[in-house]
Enzyme design. Structure first.
Site, PDB file in Angstrom:
ATOM      1  N   GLY A   1     -16.902  13.522   2.644  1.00  0.00           N
ATOM      2  CA  GLY A   1     -15.998  13.692   1.524  1.00  0.00           C
ATOM      3  C   GLY A   1     -14.649  14.232   1.979  1.00  0.00           C
ATOM      4  N   ALA A   2     -13.778  14.517   1.026  1.00  0.00           N
ATOM      5  CA  ALA A   2     -12.456  15.042   1.332  1.00  0.00           C
ATOM      6  C   ALA A   2     -12.572  16.394   2.021  1.00  0.00           C
ATOM      7  CB  ALA A   2     -11.638  15.167   0.044  1.00  0.00           C
ATOM      8  N   ARG A   3     -11.839  16.574   3.127  1.00  0.00           N
ATOM      9  CA  ARG A   3     -11.788  17.825   3.888  1.00  0.00           C
ATOM     10  C   ARG A   3     -13.173  18.269   4.364  1.00  0.00           C
ATOM     11  NH1 ARG A   3      -7.224  16.708   4.449  1.00  0.00           N
ATOM     12  NH2 ARG A   3      -5.391  17.988   4.032  1.00  0.00           N
TER      13      ARG A   3
ATOM     14  N   GLY B   1     -14.395  17.428   7.293  1.00  0.00           N
ATOM     15  CA  GLY B   1     -14.393  17.519   8.746  1.00  0.00           C
ATOM     16  C   GLY B   1     -14.746  16.205   9.412  1.00  0.00           C
ATOM     17  N   LYS B   2     -14.759  15.111   8.654  1.00  0.00           N
ATOM     18  CA  LYS B   2     -15.178  13.824   9.214  1.00  0.00           C
ATOM     19  C   LYS B   2     -14.214  13.319  10.277  1.00  0.00           C
ATOM     20  CE  LYS B   2     -13.186  11.195   5.348  1.00  0.00           C
ATOM     21  NZ  LYS B   2     -12.574  12.388   4.689  1.00  0.00           N
TER      22      LYS B   2
ATOM     23  N   ALA C   1      -4.507   4.028  12.768  1.00  0.00           N
ATOM     24  CA  ALA C   1      -4.212   4.700  11.506  1.00  0.00           C
ATOM     25  C   ALA C   1      -3.968   3.651  10.436  1.00  0.00           C
ATOM     26  CB  ALA C   1      -2.996   5.608  11.663  1.00  0.00           C
ATOM     27  N   THR C   2      -4.819   3.611   9.429  1.00  0.00           N
ATOM     28  CA  THR C   2      -4.709   2.581   8.390  1.00  0.00           C
ATOM     29  C   THR C   2      -3.875   3.054   7.197  1.00  0.00           C
ATOM     30  OG1 THR C   2      -6.765   3.348   7.368  1.00  0.00           O
ATOM     31  CG2 THR C   2      -6.937   1.586   9.013  1.00  0.00           C
TER      32      THR C   2
ATOM     33  N   HIS D   1      -2.840  15.355  11.809  1.00  0.00           N
ATOM     34  CA  HIS D   1      -3.749  14.468  12.542  1.00  0.00           C
ATOM     35  C   HIS D   1      -3.179  14.140  13.918  1.00  0.00           C
ATOM     36  CE1 HIS D   1      -6.984  12.949   9.739  1.00  0.00           C
ATOM     37  NE2 HIS D   1      -6.271  13.716   8.942  1.00  0.00           N
TER      38      HIS D   1
END
Length: 394
Positions: A228-230, A232-233, A251-252, A269
């Site tokens: 999910g968001a934030r 750590g993926k 980077a898409t 990033h």
């Protein structure tokens, strides 16, 4: 060449004295580690640590035959008492070669941090490389692969990347993680992190034969990292490739003129990535997957799908356009056929509330289908929750 690891931990050991962290709290029994020290063929001691004689005795060895004691890094704190009969400890100047009476040749390898690495060659020709904590080789020329490398894999993954770039670590090199500290919880999580770098850990007191065949951890060629968001993926995905010398970061998301918050996200990033990585800003993934080259890190599929839906005009259509289906099918087929190592990041969006808009529901459903299709083609699938990676496959 017989190598006994009298300790495998960081200079302060594991658990660290008086440290309340979760990793130190769980470092008990065979997960506890003394400061790293190596006994080579009973003749060479690399790093002198408190309790070395007792650790050797517990492992069924004695230090009475040691002819040379070499230090790899500055030892802080009070001087370690030298066990009776051992020669004085010292360090070899960078680039110098020392030949022991036992027939071992030791070459000092320059580091990019305080300390010295040692290349040890046995009389029979087996070769090992031992690096100090927090150190990586400085200006290393191309060499043939070592039989064994012992280094700080968790703390300095870029050291392993440099060794791979120089040919010092090959497909059959046994990479053993040492100087293990409390950055990673011991046990399964440590083993998983090391395996992702093609390395392993062993308990204190383990005796290894350098040059003996050992199954090197399999590196999954295709990995899908969900979260999910934030969660750590992205950090987890980057961590899986940080020990490799060349990586293409795809980077898409592209750029968004006038959006300062988005620019800040992209900047964070970029700063996190190793300087040797190359960045491609594109959603055209199929050509990249179709050619040979260094590993790919694709971040992320949810932004790729947004672009694909934009191009297909899917947001306002009463049903999913054929153009979107075709583009998704092409991507999945490319993941199946690729010969490259690839790590793909995507959002897991199916666990929240049902979106209030048709467009939101369409995106959620299509991303769920895309994640499922890509995950089917990957040997390794991870779900990251609260910074913790759960292996769903592999």
């Amino acid at each position: 060449m017989e190598l006994t690891l009298l300790g495998t931990g960081a200079p302060d050991g594991l658990p660290r004295p008086d440290c309340p962290c979760a990793a130190c709290a769980s470092a008990r029994g065979d997960q506890a580690r003394a400061a790293t020290a190596l006994l080579v063929d009973g003749a060479l001691l690399l790093d002198l640590t408190p309790g070395a004689a007792l650790a050797a005795a517990r492992a069924g060895h004695s230090l009475t035959g040691v002819r040379q004691v070499l230090l790899t890094h500055p030892h802080d704190g009070p001087a370690v008492e030298l066990p009776p009969g051992l020669p004085s400890a010292g360090r070899v100047p960078d680039g110098r070669v020392l030949t022991l009476i036992s027939g071992h040749r030791v070459r000092a390898v320059p580091m990019d941090a305080p300390g010295t690495g040692y290349e040890v060659t046995s009389p029979e020709g087996e070769r090992l490389l031992y690096l100090p904590p927090g150190g990586a080789p400085s200006g290393m020329a191309e060499v043939r692969p070592y039989d064994m490398v012992l280094c700080d894999v968790v703390g300095r993954p870029d050291a392993l990347a440099r060794l791979r770039a120089a040919g010092a670590v090959g497909p059959t090199t046994d990479v053993v993680g040492v100087h293990i500290d409390h950055e990673v919880p011991p046990g399964r999580e440590l083993a998983r992190r090391l395996a992702a770098a093609g390395a392993r850990a062993v308990p204190d007191g383990t005796t290894l034969l350098v040059g003996e065949y050992h199954a090197v951890p399999d590196l999954p060629r295709r990995t899908l990292v969900l979260g999910g968001a934030r969660s750590g993926k992205s950090v987890e995905a980057e961590r899986r490739l940080e020990s490799f010398p060349e990586v293409v970061y795809v980077a898409t998301g592209g750029t968004r003129d006038g959006d300062a918050e988005w620019a800040a996200r992209v900047g964070l990033h970029r700063e996190r990535r190793p300087g040797s990585w190359r960045t491609e800003e594109t959603c055209d993934l199929v050509p990249l997957l179709a050619v040979d080259g260094p590993p790919l890190l694709v971040d992320c599929l949810s932004l790729w799908l947004t672009d694909a839906m934009d191009r297909a005009g899917a947001w306002e259509e009463p049903k999913v356009p054929d153009a979107l289906r075709e583009r998704v099918d092409e991507l999945v087929a490319a993941v199946r056929a690729t010969s490259r190592t690839v790590v793909i990041v995507s959002n897991e969006v199916g666990s929240g509330v049902v979106p209030a808009t048709r467009a939101g529901r369409l995106f959620r459903d299509e991303l769920g289908r895309l994640n499922s299709a890509v995950g089917t083609e990957c040997e390794h699938v991870l779900l990251v929750v609260a910074g913790q990676a759960l292996a769903l496959r592999g």
